[in-house]
Each structure stands twice: as C-alpha cells, then as structure tokens.
Design an enzyme around this catalytic site. Structure first.
Site, PDB file in Angstrom:
ATOM      1  CB  SER A  89     -14.928   2.799  -8.503  1.00  0.00           C
ATOM      2  OG  SER A  89     -13.979   3.366  -7.622  1.00  0.00           O
ATOM      3  CG  ASP A 111     -13.502   0.180  -6.242  1.00  0.00           C
ATOM      4  OD1 ASP A 111     -14.086  -0.197  -7.272  1.00  0.00           O
ATOM      5  OD2 ASP A 111     -12.940   1.284  -6.150  1.00  0.00           O
TER       6      ASP A 111
END
Length: 418
Positions: A82, A252
């Site tokens: 991320s 993610d």
C-alpha cells in the site's frame, strides 16, 4: 665424529611443529579474513497505512541523512504494501525520463505526503454509493497522481535502469487479485496468481515475462487499492493508459499482508539475491499502531449481558454493534469497524513480526529489526489535516529512547554490510 641423532631428531621435530603452527595460524587468519569480507544481503520492508506512510518515510530520510546515500544504493531488496509500496517504488524508480537517472530521495518521497495529499484523496461527491475517493476523475485522484509522478516507467525499465552506485536487485509491491478477466471463468479452472490470490508486482518477473511487466503506476495503484477507500485497481490488458501486461483486477496488499517483511525475505531467496535466511538482514518499518486496538473488550462497553458474556457473538462479528452496544477496544474506546475486520487487520501485521522474530531467535546468522511506533489514539489513514501531527510524531519517535537505539543498531548493521 659421532653423530648426535637424538639432537637431530629433536631439531627436525621442532622445525616441523613450527611449520604446522604457522600453517594453522595462516589458515585461521585466512578464514577470519573470509568471514570479515562476507557481507550480508540487506532487505527493506515497508508497511501499509495510508497517510501514516509519513512515519516510515521519515525514518528512511533519517537513514539517508546519516549514511549519505540513497536507499537504492544501500539495500538489495526493497518492497512494500500500500503506502509502503508507493514509497518503495518512489525510492527505486528513475525520477524523470532518460537513461540511468537516480530515483527520488526519501525527502522527495516525503513530499508526496506533505504537498500532494489532497491530490491523492479526491472525495467521491458525485455518486450516492461507491468508494470514498475517486481513482481518476477529470484528471484528478490517486490514479492520475501516480501516472503523473511515475510517468511511462515500467517494472522492467526500472530494473534495467543503472544509475551510479546502484545496489538494489529486486523491488516489489504486494496485492491481492480478485479477477483476471473481469467476468466469470469459462472453460477452465480459476488459477491462483491469475484469477485470484496473492500477487507481487516486481522487477524480477517483469524482466522475464512481458505479461508481468506493468507500468510502475499500475503496481502502485494496485497495492494501494484499499477497499471502501478507492475503486478496485484495473491494470494491464492494454486498454487506454494501461500496459500490455496481463489484465487483472486487484486489491490493496494490506488485505492479506500489511507487513510485507516475510514476502521481502522470501523474495531475496526466490530471486537468488541470497542463498539462505542466514545471509539476510531484514529491516521492517511500520506506520504506527494503537496497541489497544490489537484486542477486543469482550465485556462490551462494560456490559456482560447473557448474549455476549461467553463470547457467543455469532453473526455480530461482522457487524459494528452487538445487541445495541458498540464494539470496544482494550481501552474501552469505540471501534468504528466490525470486530472481525479489526482483528484481521491487526493480525496480518502481527503475524510476520512474530514469525521473523522466531527466525532471528533460531538462526544465529539471520538478523531482523522492526521499527513500529505506538500511538495512544487511533489515526485515520486518509486525513490530510493529520500531516503536521504525523510529522511531529515521527520526529518524536526518532528522538525517543527506543527510536534512537533502533536507528543506531540499523545504521551499524547497514554500514557493516556495505
């Protein structure tokens, strides 16, 4: 003249012994020299955490300031999840168009947070439902921001880029695939890594197979496609601005591996950067946590009613409230998300730490360092107004007893292995 054979034999013995001793001493010295010259492989792993990426970025800036080198000159493997993935790519991707350009410094990566936060988090105000933020809307949003800042660089072109003093050999970001073609799978079994499951956007594979050679911005977009915050990342397939790599819809990497340190260690071994775990030094940087949120107050809000005092919560695990009462953490603060999601989001950070600590305890050669500040209150991942406070928190951590100790230990191990 009578020969003294006893004296002669004694002299030969002494000379032989001295020769053996010299040989053994020389051998020991050579072995010591060999050990001294053997350098370990350095691995950097960076957690996810949205705007809280300021924390690891500030730590990395402190490393660069002390070493007088950029991270691509220092580490053999760099990877992140991320926001940590975006940092990893920023530290290793050529900063501009042209051959053999150096990547961004940590200070320049910090500017993503200091100056560009509002360009990343563009509120979704035009739709009644959907994610909280746009990916790309009229040239704004996280996808547009990433395309602008990473340009036309691909994973392969970044791997092949050769600035002065380059050391890094493998760079990756984590992601979780939910689909490969967009619809249902017809005529074959779904395949992990193609249709679903963990996937690493990375230099090594991109240099071997064009179907893994994504644009850098796609790798950054996929690793940061946080559910509810941003739309699912659609990468590859050759449509519009996307690369000709394999088409994927990705989430993610934090949904499975918010702390990517285990992936970082395994990538060093998989790509032959290192031969064994004992060849590695893993340095793992967190984005800060509230330790009280690592658990759940089972006496919900101080009330031990008949439906919850034995932990018999059933479907309530997936709901933000239980029998009219909110979920509470170990400090009796209200938890805004369902308890199951709270547990899982912390578990995928704690598990790699626990695993690597055990490796370090069991293997005398393997070294592991973890820098993870703690907060007394939870911090949202998407609030740009928190930037000044986060910068202050990062600076305060680096001045704390724990921060000073760990930073000095990390600096020493880096210098010892240059």
């Amino acid at each position: 003249m009578k020969t003294n054979y006893s004296f002669l034999i004694l002299a030969i013995f002494i000379l032989f012994s001295m020769s053996c001793e010299t040989t053994i001493s020389d051998k020991i010295a050579e072995e010591k020299e060999t050990v001294t010259l053997t350098k370990k492989k350095l691995v950097l792993a960076i957690d996810g955490g949205g705007i809280k990426g300021i924390i690891p970025a500030t730590i990395i800036k402190a490393l660069e300031d002390s070493l007088g080198k950029q991270m691509y000159e220092v580490f053999d493997v760099i990877g992140g999840t991320s926001t940590g993935g975006i940092i990893s790519l920023g530290l290793t991707t050529p900063n501009g168009a042209g051959p053999n350009l150096p990547p961004r410094t940590a200070s320049q990566v910090l500017d993503f947070y200091k100056k560009d936060c509002s360009k990343i988090f563009v509120a979704n105000t035009g739709l009644n439902s959907g994610p909280k933020y746009f990916a790309d809307y009229n040239g704004a949003g996280v996808e547009a921001f990433l395309r602008t800042n990473f340009g036309g660089n691909t994973l392969k072109s970044s791997a092949m880029n050769d600035p002065v003093n380059k050391r890094v050999q493998q760079v990756f970001t984590t992601s979780y695939l939910i689909n490969g073609e967009g619809g249902k799978v017809v005529g074959r079994q779904p395949e992990m890594g193609r249709d679903f499951g963990p996937y690493l956007f990375n230099w090594h594979d991109a240099t071997i197979d064009p179907y893994d050679n994504y644009y850098i911005w796609e790798a950054a977009r996929a690793t940061s496609a946080a559910p509810t915050y941003f739309p699912v990342a659609h990468v590859g397939g050759g449509m519009g601005p996307r690369s000709g790599a394999a088409q994927k819809w990705a989430l993610d990497g934090g949904v499975m591996s918010n702390d990517p340190a285990m992936f970082a260690a395994s990538e060093a071994l998989r790509t032959k950067v290192a031969n064994t775990m004992n060849d590695l030094v893993v340095i793992s940087l967190g984005c800060g946590i509230d330790p009280f949120n690592g658990g759940i107050n089972v006496i919900i809000g101080g009330k031990a009613g008949p439906t919850n005092r034995f932990g018999f919560w059933g479907d309530s695990w997936a709901a933000p409230s239980v029998v009219g009462n909110r979920w509470y953490n170990l400090n009796d603060d209200i938890i805004a998300i369902p308890a199951l999601l709270q547990v899982e989001s912390y578990a995928n950070q704690f598990v790699p730490v626990s695993q690597l600590q055990r490796f370090a305890e069991a293997n005398t050669g393997f070294e592991y360092y973890r820098m993870q500040p703690t907060y007394k209150t939870s911090l949202a991942m998407d609030k740009c107004n928190l930037v000044p406070a986060l910068i202050a928190d990062a600076d305060a951590y680096l001045k704390s007893t724990e921060g000073i100790k760990l930073l000095n230990e990390i600096l020493k191990v880096i210098r010892d292995n240059q």
